[in-house]
Design an enzyme around this catalytic site. Structure first.
Site, PDB file in Angstrom:
ATOM      1  N   ASP A  19      -5.122  -8.162  -4.480  1.00 34.57           N
ATOM      2  CA  ASP A  19      -5.271  -9.044  -3.487  1.00 34.57           C
ATOM      3  C   ASP A  19      -5.552 -10.360  -4.275  1.00 34.57           C
ATOM      4  O   ASP A  19      -5.332 -11.515  -3.894  1.00 34.57           O
ATOM      5  CB  ASP A  19      -6.519  -8.781  -2.643  1.00 34.57           C
ATOM      6  CG  ASP A  19      -5.770  -8.091  -1.073  1.00 34.57           C
ATOM      7  OD1 ASP A  19      -4.813  -8.300  -0.986  1.00 34.57           O
ATOM      8  OD2 ASP A  19      -6.518  -7.060  -0.970  1.00 34.57           O
ATOM      9  N   HIS A  22       0.693  -1.418  -0.043  1.00 31.97           N
ATOM     10  CA  HIS A  22       0.068   0.207   0.145  1.00 31.97           C
ATOM     11  C   HIS A  22       0.809   1.394   0.114  1.00 31.97           C
ATOM     12  O   HIS A  22       0.478   2.226  -0.430  1.00 31.97           O
ATOM     13  CB  HIS A  22      -1.056   0.147   1.156  1.00 31.97           C
ATOM     14  CG  HIS A  22      -2.131  -0.897   0.947  1.00 31.97           C
ATOM     15  ND1 HIS A  22      -2.232  -2.254   1.205  1.00 31.97           N
ATOM     16  CD2 HIS A  22      -3.231  -0.782   0.157  1.00 31.97           C
ATOM     17  CE1 HIS A  22      -3.147  -2.745   0.674  1.00 31.97           C
ATOM     18  NE2 HIS A  22      -4.200  -2.087   0.215  1.00 31.97           N
ATOM     19  N   CYS A  31     -10.514  -2.231  -9.848  1.00 30.97           N
ATOM     20  CA  CYS A  31      -9.875  -1.153  -9.217  1.00 30.97           C
ATOM     21  C   CYS A  31      -8.520  -1.572  -8.670  1.00 30.97           C
ATOM     22  O   CYS A  31      -7.870  -0.695  -7.831  1.00 30.97           O
ATOM     23  CB  CYS A  31     -10.945  -0.486  -8.055  1.00 30.97           C
ATOM     24  SG  CYS A  31     -10.964  -1.891  -6.871  1.00 30.97           S
ATOM     25  N   GLU A  50     -11.941 -10.061  -4.826  1.00 28.21           N
ATOM     26  CA  GLU A  50     -10.558  -9.985  -4.464  1.00 28.21           C
ATOM     27  C   GLU A  50     -10.138 -11.356  -3.971  1.00 28.21           C
ATOM     28  O   GLU A  50      -9.068 -11.505  -3.584  1.00 28.21           O
ATOM     29  CB  GLU A  50      -9.881  -8.687  -3.816  1.00 28.21           C
ATOM     30  CG  GLU A  50     -10.607  -8.483  -2.457  1.00 28.21           C
ATOM     31  CD  GLU A  50     -10.180  -7.223  -1.984  1.00 28.21           C
ATOM     32  OE1 GLU A  50      -9.277  -6.758  -2.162  1.00 28.21           O
ATOM     33  OE2 GLU A  50     -10.955  -6.739  -1.045  1.00 28.21           O
TER      34      GLU A  50
HETATM   35  C1  PEP Z   1      -6.731  -4.665  -4.406  1.00 23.78           C
HETATM   36  O1  PEP Z   1      -6.775  -5.680  -3.561  1.00 23.78           O
HETATM   37  O2  PEP Z   1      -6.853  -4.860  -5.609  1.00 23.78           O
HETATM   38  C2  PEP Z   1      -7.464  -3.426  -3.842  1.00 23.78           C
HETATM   39  C3  PEP Z   1      -7.852  -2.587  -4.695  1.00 23.78           C
HETATM   40  O3  PEP Z   1      -7.502  -3.270  -2.703  1.00 23.78           O
HETATM   41  P1  PEP Z   1      -6.128  -2.829  -1.843  1.00 23.78           P
HETATM   42  O4  PEP Z   1      -4.916  -2.946  -2.997  1.00 23.78           O
HETATM   43  O5  PEP Z   1      -6.234  -1.756  -1.128  1.00 23.78           O
HETATM   44  O6  PEP Z   1      -5.978  -4.197  -0.926  1.00 23.78           O
HETATM   45 MG    MG Z   2      -7.624  -5.410  -1.634  1.00 23.56          MG
END
Ligand code: PEP
Ligand code: MG
Length: 540
Positions: free
Chosen positions: A451, A188, A498, A427
């Site tokens: 994920d 992140h 996303c 995910e």
């Molecule tokens: C993902 O897992 O692709 C996602 C968009 O959520 P994060 O990256 O915040 O886990």
């Molecule tokens: Mg995620």
């Protein structure tokens, strides 16, 4: 000149002074002093400096996030005036003839334990605060960073590692780029760097001697130059100017549709981590916000953000987007996103652990506070709610019933709300396999490919040694995406991506052919993606 290599998070050039940052976690050992009077003076000077820092932080927070959110710094200032706290510190210095840092650290620990043991939730929450102010004073006594990570001048930050919460708290206008020794490209912290459009390099053998020297991050060649030669500096400045010109050219694509040469259109939305990112969303002409990672509000906070605090933030984002869709993902905390005050236990496998919807469905007070805030903000624009980390139908039904309970409460209280669209993140492989059933409960799916790749390939996205194996182009991942699109469409759900893969231009054509309805990407990727889409011809 010194050159160190690593892995680039974002192609781009950053030029500026390097600032080496050390974590402020220090173990204070008891040390005796022959002059308690001097230690008392040192303590008083540090206390005054801490008050000044808190005053600056209060003003900054007031301007950026409003009075409610800024109030915490006032509380901290008051705690630094508290007689019990001050007497305890002074007494330790005098009776034990010890150093000011030892007395402050010990008092901080003692008070935090005492607060945590109290029945009253408000007092329990003060445990984190007393630790925080004590840490601030100790850092000042030890001559460590001023607590704000960055100084007055913009710098390239050099650190062993940066957590998402450290990154989110940085003043973006002071951060030219960062270089870390640890970290993975899918963490992140890396995602935040992309959202902020900040060149960043990870996996670099950093060196303390770089502090204060001139540096250049060359995100194209995955390296950082320390003390660059005049020639190299000139080349890099030229390259950076070319980048700026390219960005300016892309501005010509603003207000143009995301449509292929043969007429296929797709929504391109933006991912954001805070209300402060909305400027970037507008600047890059996103069609909406496809992912508001609401957990960063929690990471940027010293305590559970209240309904009012969250409402203010969501309302601001929704109002600014002026009728464009804003998809707020409910709290996705846990794994690499940790906030101390949640007191989450250490886990062997945090990515598979107590996180996201699992926390929300077991700590309903936290969940309801957030849902009420989002519902209230829905009166001001077009809001969608998205639940993360779903693996079963029951979770979606439970989450929806908590939402319905909040809606009933707000109606009874006469508080206005708008219609909210409900969706889930896809995910986990379980969600893909259950997509037909899940689609009947919601209105949209958003594929979290970060994920989904991690869980499908059984590869920890945080582990830098596995970056070479983390392959989101793996056929298993691509088939999962196709299955999700097909299942969603069978039941009238729209389907988007996303995860970071949405911005991968090598797959844009594939995604369009798969029938995806939306791609949500970091703001700086919107116009390049639009350019790519507008050059595609699916009829060929
Ligand atoms: C993902 O897992 O692709 C996602 C968009 O959520 P994060 O990256 O915040 O886990
Ligand atoms: Mg995620």
């Amino acid at each position: 000149m010194q050159v160190a290599t690593g892995k680039s998070i974002l192609p781009g050039i950053a030029i500026g002074p390097l600032k080496v940052y050390h974590k402020t976690e220090v173990v204070i050992v008891e040390a005796s002093t022959s002059s308690p009077e001097k230690e008392l003076e040192r303590f008083e000077a540090a206390r005054v400096k801490a008050q000044e820092q808190l005053g600056v932080l209060y003003e900054k927070a007031l301007a950026e996030v409003g009075e409610d959110n800024a109030a915490i710094f006032e509380i901290h200032q008051m705690m630094l005036e508290d007689d019990d706290y001050l007497d305890a510190i002074k007494s330790i210095i005098e009776t034990q003839a010890t150093t000011a840092e030892y007395a402050v650290a010990t008092t901080g620990e003692n008070f935090a334990t005492a607060f945590a043991d109290m029945d009253d939730a408000y007092m329990q929450a003060r445990a984190v605060d007393v630790k925080d102010i004590s840490g601030r004073v100790v850092n000042i006594l030890l001559g460590q960073t001023d607590g704000s990570l960055l100084g007055d001048e913009p710098v390239i930050l050099v650190a062993d590692d940066l957590t998402p919460s450290e990154t989110v708290q940085m003043d973006k206008s002071k951060l030219l780029g960062f270089v870390t020794r640890k970290g993975s490209t899918n963490s992140h912290t890396a995602i935040l760097a992309r959202t902020m459009n900040i060149p960043a390099l990870i996996g670099v053998e950093i060196d303390d001697s770089w502090d204060g020297k001139m540096g250049v991050i060359d995100g194209y060649n995955h390296c950082v130059y320390v003390d660059p030669t005049a020639d190299l500096l000139a080349t890099m400045r030229k390259k950076r100017n070319e980048d700026l010109q390219q960005e300016a050219l892309l501005q010509g694509l603003k207000k143009k549709p995301n449509v292929t040469l043969d007429g296929h259109e797709i929504n391109v939305y933006a991912n954001i981590g805070s209300a402060a990112d909305v400027g970037l969303v507008l600047e890059n002409d996103a069609g909406g916000i496809g992912l508001f990672r609401s957990e960063f509000i929690y990471l940027d906070s010293k305590n559970y953000p209240t309904e009012e605090q969250q409402f203010t933030i969501y309302k601001r984002v929704v109002e600014t987007m002026a009728g464009k869709k804003v998809i707020i993902r409910t709290l996705d905390i846990g794994a690499d996103k940790q906030a101390d005050y949640f007191n989450l236990e250490h886990e062997e496998n945090p990515a598979l652990g107590y996180r996201a919807i699992r926390i929300c469905l077991t700590r309903r007070d936290i969940f309801k506070t957030q849902l009420r805030a989002i519902l209230r903000a829905s009166a001001y624009g077009k809001v969608s709610i998205m639940f993360p980390m779903i693996i079963s139908l029951r979770e979606v039904q439970d989450a929806k019933s908590v939402l319905a309970e909040c809606q009933r409460e707000l109606t009874a209280e006469g508080i206005p709300m708008g219609e909210v669209e409900i969706g889930i993140m896809i995910e986990t492989p379980a969600a893909v396999m259950m997509a037909d059933e899940l689609a009947q409960e919601v209105e949209f799916f958003s594929l979290g490919t970060n994920d989904l790749t991690q869980y499908t390939l059984a590869i920890d996205r945080q582990n830098p040694h596995l970056d070479a194996f983390y392959d989101p182009h793996h056929p298993a991942v691509l088939r999962m995406i196709q299955q999700t699109v097909d299942a969603g469409h069978r039941h009238g759900c729209w389907v988007g991506i996303c995860g970071e893969l949405g911005a991968d231009q090598a797959l844009t054509e594939t995604f369009l052919r798969m029938g995806l309805d939306e791609l949500s990407v970091s703001p700086s990727s919107i116009l390049p993606l639009r350019k790519r889409i507008r050059n595609l011809d699916l009829s060929k």
